[in-house]
Design a protein around this motif. Structure first.
Motif, mmCIF file in Angstrom:
data_model
loop_
_atom_site.group_PDB
_atom_site.id
_atom_site.type_symbol
_atom_site.label_atom_id
_atom_site.label_comp_id
_atom_site.label_asym_id
_atom_site.label_seq_id
_atom_site.Cartn_x
_atom_site.Cartn_y
_atom_site.Cartn_z
ATOM 1 N N UNK B 45 0.834 -1.230 0.031
ATOM 2 C CA UNK B 45 0.116 -0.036 -0.019
ATOM 3 C C UNK B 45 0.941 1.419 -0.199
ATOM 4 N N UNK B 46 0.539 2.525 -0.363
ATOM 5 C CA UNK B 46 1.056 3.630 -0.577
ATOM 6 C C UNK B 46 1.640 4.234 0.569
ATOM 7 N N UNK B 47 1.139 3.847 1.753
ATOM 8 C CA UNK B 47 1.051 4.171 3.038
ATOM 9 C C UNK B 47 2.653 3.351 3.477
ATOM 10 N N UNK B 49 4.758 2.111 1.265
ATOM 11 C CA UNK B 49 5.891 2.733 0.489
ATOM 12 C C UNK B 49 6.418 3.766 1.175
ATOM 13 N N UNK B 50 5.701 4.687 1.636
ATOM 14 C CA UNK B 50 6.019 6.099 1.998
ATOM 15 C C UNK B 50 6.812 5.985 3.312
ATOM 16 N N UNK B 51 6.392 5.074 4.255
ATOM 17 C CA UNK B 51 7.209 4.709 5.364
ATOM 18 C C UNK B 51 8.499 4.172 5.065
ATOM 19 N N UNK B 52 8.584 3.201 4.115
ATOM 20 C CA UNK B 52 9.823 2.654 3.971
ATOM 21 C C UNK B 52 10.525 3.321 3.374
ATOM 22 N N UNK B 53 10.215 4.246 2.343
ATOM 23 C CA UNK B 53 10.843 5.013 1.594
ATOM 24 C C UNK B 53 11.742 5.907 2.623
ATOM 25 N N UNK B 127 8.753 5.886 11.404
ATOM 26 C CA UNK B 127 8.161 5.243 10.342
ATOM 27 C C UNK B 127 8.123 3.968 10.454
ATOM 28 N N UNK B 128 8.845 3.106 11.422
ATOM 29 C CA UNK B 128 8.624 1.686 11.670
ATOM 30 C C UNK B 128 7.943 1.271 12.666
ATOM 31 N N UNK B 147 8.422 -3.099 9.052
ATOM 32 C CA UNK B 147 7.468 -2.391 8.723
ATOM 33 C C UNK B 147 6.137 -3.373 8.399
ATOM 34 N N UNK B 148 4.950 -3.277 9.224
ATOM 35 C CA UNK B 148 3.981 -4.075 8.939
ATOM 36 C C UNK B 148 2.761 -3.477 8.420
ATOM 37 N N UNK B 149 2.364 -3.918 7.093
ATOM 38 C CA UNK B 149 1.156 -3.294 6.506
ATOM 39 C C UNK B 149 -0.075 -3.462 7.422
ATOM 40 N N UNK B 150 -0.770 -2.335 7.521
ATOM 41 C CA UNK B 150 -2.112 -2.577 8.345
ATOM 42 C C UNK B 150 -3.142 -2.897 7.528
#
Lengths: 551, 150
Positions: B45-47, B49-53, B127-128, B147-150
């Motif tokens: 999800x975009x969220x 991607x954003x946090x990982x980036x 962000x993690x 990071x765990x996708x919600x």
């Protein structure tokens, strides 16, 4: 120039909606790799000797159109005669048009010439652009949290954002760009005041690109129902040139200053929108770089971003007539002549905004390219398969397979869009990279059986694995360059050949052109169990046959 | 750093590794961009991607600026993204201090380029979902960002 057959009442209505903006004429396409390589969006594939565009990935930047020497890439715009379909045709030309007729032709003359072509109303888009700058500025001031606001003017950039940077879609300023605002004002205000039947009002944008032809894949369909068609600079240039001949400049249509004239040139908006920290970027790859930075949370100070998909902004559009450096020179001259001070009334713009005249009809929607698989586990498996296939590909990015690069080809194969055999390097030949693991091994005996070679000596080594081949008649060259496990094709039949084969751990020696080994050679080969084979073919022919076996 | 959360759907598996060059300011950010594009292709999800980036970028910059080079490894499970960033640098002597916003050891040159705000590690943490840092003076630093996708 190719045209669609769309109906009156909107470029998206009728048949037009299903047609892509950019397409490739299979009759004219030579199947070369030029457009494939030019496409930064990786939206082109050449299959069966013909290039075609993947509409989901294409952002209508026009780079393929620029790259094709065979005129096979077509930009779909509206045929000029469509203005006759309306009682009240209205022209809304990009201010870039002012740069196409040299230093001496003024914007006013060009607007008057448009009138002469039969448009009942000619909008001074330079003026509307200046108004747009104020509207964007006011929006930014009212929304300090928006960092940065992105100009909505370039539709190709908006498509790029919706497809590859959906998280930035909320940064696109929800202000109607000038061409759409023009259409809205004409249809909702002007038509009424003139007593025109709104259905008989046709607003035509005159553009240096086809990106404004909105289609089914557009994430932001702002243009409808306000803009009824897009005429290209290239098509209207001739008629305009004629209309400029002997033109009487008896009234004034131009209201814009240099700020409006230069608005669509790269930097024009960044200069006009008066907020702290503006940035202008132009060209596909450069825009991607900036958007990547934004998405990674960088450039936090930025308030306003002006992004154009074309180099130099709209001056570099694919459908311009004038060379874009010269167009820039003309634009800069006119900017000096008319001054950069805009005379737009800010209070009036604020009033328009309050009345909702700049509002979008619908929200921008993200349209990301689909992931490798909707199921993440499957997507991970596919990515691993892509990685392992990519490792087996030569990495020379030749495009011969019809995909733009090796990585994309691997994706195409794993996603079932291409056969692995389209790559001329993988599997069939050893290629520049090691052969894939798990491949069946080839022994010297296999070669003897399949190619009908004569075993002259060293039959004890027929079980050796063959890993490749080498052709040379210079022993030191073989010592230097032959690979372990190679079969060595040579005309040298003396015993030193066996010594070299032993030292280099070659699989076998093949004497070509019907040559027979010397007696000492046979003895040494038997002793060392190095197969010495004899072939009637010359080295070139035999090498070809070996390649055909998969070596 | 924080209590160990077990990612749903199993331990993440190794997918790819990227080298990070010491002092390569011009190429800095490229690894984070590649990681983000990788996750995008996998359909996160975009969220995420954003946090990982953001986490990847900050970690990458740390390796470029202080770490003396290193690498970033990407591990993936359907419900977990793990980035492991290791460097050959001097290590972090006082981790608690380094985790404080605004604390920085950046040189004037780095600050000139807009780095060294003392936001790097706090930003990664923010962000993690789980951050593990292993470091000791002279031993380099290893960050494990989950990071765990919600």
């Amino acid at each position: 120039m190719a045209h669609d057959n769309h109906q009156r009442g909107g470029q998206g209505n009728g048949n037009g909606q299903d047609l892509p903006t950019m397409w490739i004429d299979p009759q004219a396409c030579q199947g070369c790799v030029l457009c494939l390589k030019a496409c930064s969006a990786k939206a082109i594939r050449v299959r069966g000797g013909v290039a075609h565009i993947l509409p989901q990935a294409c952002v209508n930047c026009g780079d393929c159109f620029r790259a094709c020497p065979h005129m096979a890439v077509r930009c779909r715009t509206t045929p000029l005669e469509h203005m006759r379909r309306f009682q009240h045709p209205v022209a809304a030309a990009s201010p870039t048009l002012f740069s196409q007729f040299g230093y001496r032709t003024t914007p006013n003359q060009i607007l008057l010439a448009l009138e002469r072509l039969g448009f009942q109303q000619v909008m001074d888009m330079g003026w509307l652009c200046e108004m747009n700058s104020v509207a964007m500025e006011e929006y930014l001031l009212a929304h300090p949290e928006l960092r940065p606001g992105i100009s909505p003017s370039c539709p190709a950039v908006i498509r790029l954002i919706a497809g590859r940077f959906p998280s930035l879609l909320g940064n696109v300023l929800p202000i109607l760009p000038p061409r759409v605002f023009a259409g809205k004002v004409v249809k909702e205000r002007l038509a009424q005041s003139q007593g025109w039947d709104p259905r008989e009002v046709g607003v035509f944008h005159i553009a240096p690109c086809a990106a404004k032809m909105v289609g089914p894949h557009d994430p932001v369909v702002l243009d409808q129902p306000y803009v009824d068609g897009v005429f290209s600079f290239r098509e209207i240039y001739g008629p305009l040139l004629q209309a400029l001949q002997g033109l009487e400049e008896d009234h004034t249509l131009q209201k814009c200053s240099g700020a409006g004239i230069a608005w669509a040139m790269s930097g024009g908006q960044a200069a006009a929108v008066d907020v702290e920290h503006t940035l202008d970027v132009a060209g596909f790859d450069e825009v991607v770089r900036i958007l990547e930075m934004l998405e990674a949370g960088r450039l936090r100070d930025l308030r306003f971003l002006e992004a154009h998909i074309c180099p130099d902004g709209c001056l570099g559009g694919p459908l311009v007539v004038e060379n874009h450096y010269r167009a820039k020179s003309v634009t800069l001259r006119q900017m000096r002549r008319f001054g950069a001070m805009s005379r737009v009334n800010r209070a009036k713009i604020k009033q328009f905004m309050a009345e909702g005249l700049y509002d979008w009809r619908q929200e921008a929607r993200p349209c990301p390219l689909p992931p490798l698989d909707p199921d993440t586990s499957q997507a991970i498996a596919k990515m691993k398969a892509i990685q392992s296939l990519t490792a087996r590909l030569p990495g020379i990015e030749c495009g011969v397979c019809g995909s733009p690069d090796c990585q994309t080809f691997a994706e195409d194969v794993i996603l079932g869009r291409a056969g692995e055999d389209l790559c001329p390097f993988t599997l069939q030949r050893g290629g520049p990279h090691p052969a894939p693991a798990g491949r069946q091994t080839v022994t010297v005996k296999d070669l003897v059986d399949k190619l009908g070679l004569e075993v002259a000596a060293g039959a004890g080594g027929l079980g050796r694995e063959v890993k490749g081949g080498y052709i040379s008649d210079l022993l030191s060259d073989v010592m230097a360059n032959a690979q372990t496990g190679a079969v060595w094709l040579t005309i040298q039949a003396h015993q030193n050949v066996v010594a070299v084969a032993v030292l280099k751990e070659l699989a076998a020696v093949i004497l070509v052109g019907g040559r027979a080994p010397a007696e000492e050679t046979v003895a040494k080969a038997e002793q060392e169990a190095v197969p010495v084979l004899a072939a009637p073919d010359d080295a070139f022919t035999l090498a070809g046959r070996l390649h055909a076996l998969g070596l | 750093m924080s209590a160990g959360l077990a990612p749903e759907g199993g331990e993440p598996e190794f997918l790819r590794a990227f080298d990070i060059q010491a002092g390569d300011f011009a190429g800095a950010g490229n690894v984070s961009i590649a990681v983000k594009n990788l996750l995008k292709e996998l359909g996160f999800a975009p969220e995420v991607l954003r946090r990982a980036a953001i986490a990847a970028f900050e970690a990458e910059m740390n390796v470029v600026m202080y770490g003396g080079g290193g690498h970033m490894e990407v591990f993936i499970a359907p419900r977990a993204v793990r980035l492991v960033i290791s460097d050959h640098g001097p290590g972090i002597p006082d981790l608690d201090l380094a985790m404080q916003e605004g604390w920085s050891t950046a040189t004037p040159e780095m600050r000139e380029m807009g780095f060294g705000a003392g936001m790097g590690l706090p930003n990664i943490k923010r962000n993690s979902d789980q951050l593990r840092i292993t470091t000791a003076p002279g031993q380099g630093t290893r960050l494990q960002v989950d990071i765990f996708p919600r």
